[in-house]
Design a protein around this motif. Structure first.
Motif, mmCIF file in Angstrom:
data_model
loop_
_atom_site.group_PDB
_atom_site.id
_atom_site.type_symbol
_atom_site.label_atom_id
_atom_site.label_comp_id
_atom_site.label_asym_id
_atom_site.label_seq_id
_atom_site.Cartn_x
_atom_site.Cartn_y
_atom_site.Cartn_z
ATOM 1 N N ARG A 128 3.985 1.513 -1.058
ATOM 2 C CA ARG A 128 4.681 1.622 -2.342
ATOM 3 C C ARG A 128 3.794 2.314 -3.374
ATOM 4 O O ARG A 128 4.266 3.153 -4.148
ATOM 5 C CB ARG A 128 5.082 0.230 -2.841
ATOM 6 C CG ARG A 128 5.840 0.246 -4.164
ATOM 7 C CD ARG A 128 6.189 -1.167 -4.594
ATOM 8 N NE ARG A 128 7.247 -1.724 -3.774
ATOM 9 C CZ ARG A 128 8.511 -1.817 -4.140
ATOM 10 N NH1 ARG A 128 8.904 -1.372 -5.319
ATOM 11 N NH2 ARG A 128 9.407 -2.355 -3.340
ATOM 12 N N GLU A 129 2.517 1.993 -3.377
ATOM 13 C CA GLU A 129 1.592 2.612 -4.326
ATOM 14 C C GLU A 129 1.368 4.090 -4.034
ATOM 15 O O GLU A 129 0.955 4.852 -4.915
ATOM 16 C CB GLU A 129 0.255 1.869 -4.299
ATOM 17 C CG GLU A 129 0.335 0.445 -4.831
ATOM 18 C CD GLU A 129 -0.964 -0.324 -4.641
ATOM 19 O OE1 GLU A 129 -1.919 0.281 -4.074
ATOM 20 O OE2 GLU A 129 -1.032 -1.499 -5.042
ATOM 21 N N PRO B 52 -4.833 7.232 -2.517
ATOM 22 C CA PRO B 52 -5.959 6.439 -3.026
ATOM 23 C C PRO B 52 -7.302 7.152 -2.938
ATOM 24 O O PRO B 52 -8.248 6.768 -3.644
ATOM 25 C CB PRO B 52 -5.945 5.192 -2.118
ATOM 26 C CG PRO B 52 -5.192 5.585 -0.900
ATOM 27 C CD PRO B 52 -4.164 6.574 -1.371
ATOM 28 N N PRO C 241 4.415 7.651 -6.418
ATOM 29 C CA PRO C 241 4.648 7.384 -7.845
ATOM 30 C C PRO C 241 6.129 7.410 -8.207
ATOM 31 O O PRO C 241 6.543 6.746 -9.152
ATOM 32 C CB PRO C 241 3.864 8.497 -8.547
ATOM 33 C CG PRO C 241 3.704 9.568 -7.523
ATOM 34 C CD PRO C 241 3.630 8.869 -6.198
ATOM 35 N N HIS D 229 0.841 -1.204 0.000
ATOM 36 C CA HIS D 229 0.000 0.000 0.000
ATOM 37 C C HIS D 229 0.877 1.257 0.000
ATOM 38 O O HIS D 229 0.592 2.221 -0.715
ATOM 39 C CB HIS D 229 -0.908 0.007 1.238
ATOM 40 C CG HIS D 229 -1.955 -1.065 1.225
ATOM 41 N ND1 HIS D 229 -3.148 -0.932 0.554
ATOM 42 C CD2 HIS D 229 -1.981 -2.291 1.813
ATOM 43 C CE1 HIS D 229 -3.869 -2.030 0.717
ATOM 44 N NE2 HIS D 229 -3.179 -2.865 1.480
ATOM 45 N N TRP E 65 8.665 6.124 -6.478
ATOM 46 C CA TRP E 65 9.084 5.298 -5.348
ATOM 47 C C TRP E 65 10.598 5.180 -5.260
ATOM 48 O O TRP E 65 11.169 5.225 -4.167
ATOM 49 C CB TRP E 65 8.473 3.905 -5.459
ATOM 50 C CG TRP E 65 8.793 3.044 -4.271
ATOM 51 C CD1 TRP E 65 8.092 2.956 -3.105
ATOM 52 C CD2 TRP E 65 9.910 2.162 -4.128
ATOM 53 N NE1 TRP E 65 8.707 2.092 -2.237
ATOM 54 C CE2 TRP E 65 9.822 1.578 -2.837
ATOM 55 C CE3 TRP E 65 10.977 1.809 -4.953
ATOM 56 C CZ2 TRP E 65 10.762 0.666 -2.367
ATOM 57 C CZ3 TRP E 65 11.916 0.909 -4.490
ATOM 58 C CH2 TRP E 65 11.812 0.338 -3.207
#
Length: 295
Positions: A170-171, A236, A174, A168, A176
């Motif tokens: 890591r997402e 998110p 953008p 989660h 990373w």
């Protein structure tokens, strides 16, 4: 952590990034490895090759300030790298008696301040364990985790561990790879300052075993004290945001520090934070307890 080994690895990585022509030397013969040879670096620093070799092999722990300054100049070290070199060359040694480590807690006044601030704030110890966060800080960096987790030492999130081991998180970034390089460079600084911290060494060991990406970055021995900058998020709930960050270290001896985020006035990121505040902060349009994380 094995400080003599760390010193040798650090010096070798810095030799490897310099070519003879970069420092005004003539290169003779084929080179098995990139960068300056030990004897070339010793020549530039004005020390004997044998002495420099002993230092790089961890066999000398009494290098003078003048010698360290000369080596730093020869290697063209940054200010942060110079501090790191000294930490590794003359690490602080404790009394030799280790007391059982107790869980750390934020002071009540610090927690009150964190909660009162109207920007995302995360309070951390030197190992990047979350000691407290305000509702907006929790919503920004770890909305998929229990907001009360920092209150329980056994469940406390660790931002380094989340970055490398939690999908989660890591997402959330953008860019990373950029975030990972920054995190490892900061962790290297901390590890050099606190070579006798067993819990910190345990964190590094865990990440070396579980994350090949961390292990590859750690082997480069990056060093940078990342106290401010800009981070890109893809949240998110509210989408992309580009936020400035600042770090503030508490004036006591705790080693605790605050990580704070802000958005440029009138920017899309400011609108994103406003939306996040409305969605996540208790007392607004939707309480944090009603949030069901994606995935």
């Amino acid at each position: 952590m094995d400080t003599p080994t760390e010193l040798g690895e650090f010096l070798r990585t810095r030799r490897a990034r310099l070519l003879p022509e970069d420092v005004g030397l003539v290169s003779y013969g084929a080179r098995r490895v990139p960068g300056l040879r030990r004897e070339e670096l010793a020549q530039l620093a004005g020390v004997s090759s044998a002495y420099y070799t002993r230092l790089e092999q961890g066999q000398s722990s009494n290098a003078s300030e003048a010698v360290l300054d000369a080596i730093a100049r020869a290697l063209r070290l940054s200010e942060d790298e110079q501090v790191h070199l000294r930490n590794l060359a003359r690490p602080h040694r404790g009394s030799g008696r280790r007391r059982p480590e107790r869980p750390e807690y934020a002071r009540a006044g610090t927690r009150q301040l964190v909660a009162a601030l109207d920007v995302p704030v995360v309070l951390l110890d030197r190992r990047s364990e979350v000691l407290a966060w305000n509702a907006l800080g929790h919503a920004l960096v770890a909305g998929h985790l229990d907001a009360s987790a920092p209150d329980r030492p056994a469940d406390r999130p660790n931002l380094q561990r989340l970055l490398f081991l939690d999908p989660h998180t890591r997402e959330l970034y953008p860019l990373w790879e950029e975030e990972a390089r920054r995190a490892v460079a900061s962790l290297r600084i901390t590890a050099g300052r606190h070579a006798d911290d067993l819990r910190l060494a345990g964190l590094v060991g865990e990440l070396l075993m579980k994350s090949p990406e961390f292990a590859e970055l750690w082997s480069r021995h990056p060093v940078r004290n990342c106290v401010e900058g800009v981070k890109s998020f893809h949240h998110p709930l509210v989408g992309p945001m580009e936020l400035s960050f600042e770090t503030v270290r508490l004036a006591d001896e705790s080693g605790h520090w605050m990580l704070m985020y802000s958005a440029e006035p009138g920017s899309p990121a400011e609108a994103g934070l406003r939306m996040l505040r409305e969605v996540m902060v208790p007392g607004r349009s939707r309480p944090a307890a009603d949030h069901t994380p994606a995935g």
